[in-house]
Design an enzyme around this catalytic site. Structure first.
Site, short mmCIF file in Angstrom:
data_model
loop_
_atom_site.label_atom_id
_atom_site.label_comp_id
_atom_site.label_asym_id
_atom_site.label_seq_id
_atom_site.Cartn_x
_atom_site.Cartn_y
_atom_site.Cartn_z
CG ASP A 25 -0.36 -12.26 20.94
OD1 ASP A 25 -0.96 -11.72 19.74
OD2 ASP A 25 0.97 -12.38 20.81
CG ASP A 119 -2.55 -9.57 16.09
OD1 ASP A 119 -2.23 -8.51 16.80
OD2 ASP A 119 -1.77 -10.52 16.03
CD GLU A 120 0.08 -7.38 20.96
OE1 GLU A 120 0.46 -7.90 21.84
OE2 GLU A 120 0.79 -6.96 19.65
#
Length: 372
Positions: A25, A119-120
């Site tokens: 993350d 983003d993860e």
């Protein structure tokens, strides 16, 4: 609990515990990209989003979070919490480009990558390209590589299942990592507040609390039959995860479940004609996105948020796939029109298509617009 159930749980747990999963993350991703690209923003409270009366915070730097600023917060509230807050307009093309660099790093180590957002992602590194035996060490390698390639920091959670890996990635943020081993998993879940369970939203958490379920240990005390009686199909998930059992695989080919768009308006909408114009534009946009991806859809969902932030959704599902942008628009109008005249102004409208499928599976002729 019967011996058969205990044996079944033990076998399921053993099967899950043999995996090594990392949840990566990025730290305050959008805001960190802006601080990376503009040295004047470093060390200062930054919010990515609109600064107007209708603006919403898309992301906040850690300096802003220290003042209580959070994503999805109205910008006026964020400004009140942090008067020195600096607003930056989002640059999604840049964020997508950086996300591509990050995923290329993941691909250096495994092909089993399940992105959750820009983003993860989950990575299954049980078997990895470098033959690194320790998932903890591999997480350090991946985080260092992301830093070298993008200049940004990432946090990671390492565990035997997706549920715990995602929780672990939050434990030492920012720029840290944590491990929850199979030996630690059941005890960690037992102590976990029920509101932090994946799949337990605020309404379900409140309902569980009324039933005396406050932690994972409380949830574990319930039988499968009782949980299913109270929560339906979700009861089975709650029963397994309260025991630290999550056998969901990392799915690199995870199919998209919906395609949608929404817009927050500078001034509340009270006129049906104006609301129809906005809805029509969104219907055309989502149809084009659907068509670009060579998908079909059978469900149209209209989302409306009023001036007082009360939100409603209305959906219609067809027996056959939508045939055109015009049909999508007509169905969206059928959901919108009954909401007028509206006693309150509308601040946001969204249109989403779901029940997605393969266009080759759609019947070529004889279709009827049948609402289920």
């Amino acid at each position: 609990m019967s011996e058969v159930t205990r044996d079944g749980d033990a076998q399921e747990f053993a099967r899950a515990a043999s995996r090594k999963i990392i949840h990566v993350d990025m730290d305050a991703f959008y805001a960190s990209v802006e601080q990376r690209d503009n040295p004047d923003l470093r060390g200062r409270p930054v919010a990515v989003g609109g600064d107007g009366p209708r603006g919403v915070v898309a992301a906040a730097s850690y300096e802003a979070r220290a003042h209580g600023v959070r994503s999805a917060m109205p910008s006026v509230t964020a400004r009140r919490k942090c008067p020195e807050l600096i607003f930056v307009r989002p640059r999604f093309d840049v964020y997508r480009a950086v996300s591509g660099q990050i995923r290329a790093v993941f691909a250096e180590h495994t092909d089993l990558i399940e992105p959750l957002s820009l983003d993860e992602a989950y990575l299954d590194v049980t078997e990895n390209k470098g033959g690194v035996a320790s998932a903890t060490e591999l997480a350090r390698i991946i985080r260092a590589r992301i830093k070298a390639v993008t200049g940004l920091t990432a946090s990671a959670g390492i565990s035997y299942c997706k549920f715990l890996a995602k929780l672990a990635s939050d434990l030492n943020k920012p720029n840290g990592q944590a491990v929850i081993t199979p030996r630690q998993g059941p005890a960690f879940v037992a102590a976990l507040p029920i509101a932090r369970f994946h799949g337990v939203g605020p309404a379900t958490a409140a309902r569980m609390e009324r039933l005396g379920i406050h932690t994972g240990a409380d949830l574990r005390a319930w039988t499968l039959a009782d949980l299913q009686a109270q929560f339906g199909k979700a009861g089975g998930w709650y029963h397994r995860i309260s025991r630290g059992i999550d056998t969901r695989p990392v799915q690199p080919d995870r199919q998209r479940k919906s395609i949608g768009t929404e817009d927050t308006f500078p001034a509340d909408l009270t006129d049906l004609a104006q609301a129809r114009r906005e809805t029509a534009a969104m219907a055309v946009k989502v149809w084009r996105l659907l068509d670009d991806r060579r998908l079909t859809a059978r469900t149209v969902t209209l989302k409306v948020k009023y001036a007082d932030f009360r939100q409603i959704t209305r959906s219609r599902t067809l027996s056959v796939p939508l045939a055109s942008a015009a049909e999508t628009q007509a169905l969206a109008f059928a959901l919108l029109d009954p909401l007028f005249p509206t006693p309150k102004g509308i601040r946001l409208i969204g249109v989403t298509l779901s029940t997605l499928g393969d266009p080759d599976a759609a019947p070529p002729e004889g279709r009827q617009l049948t609402l289920l």
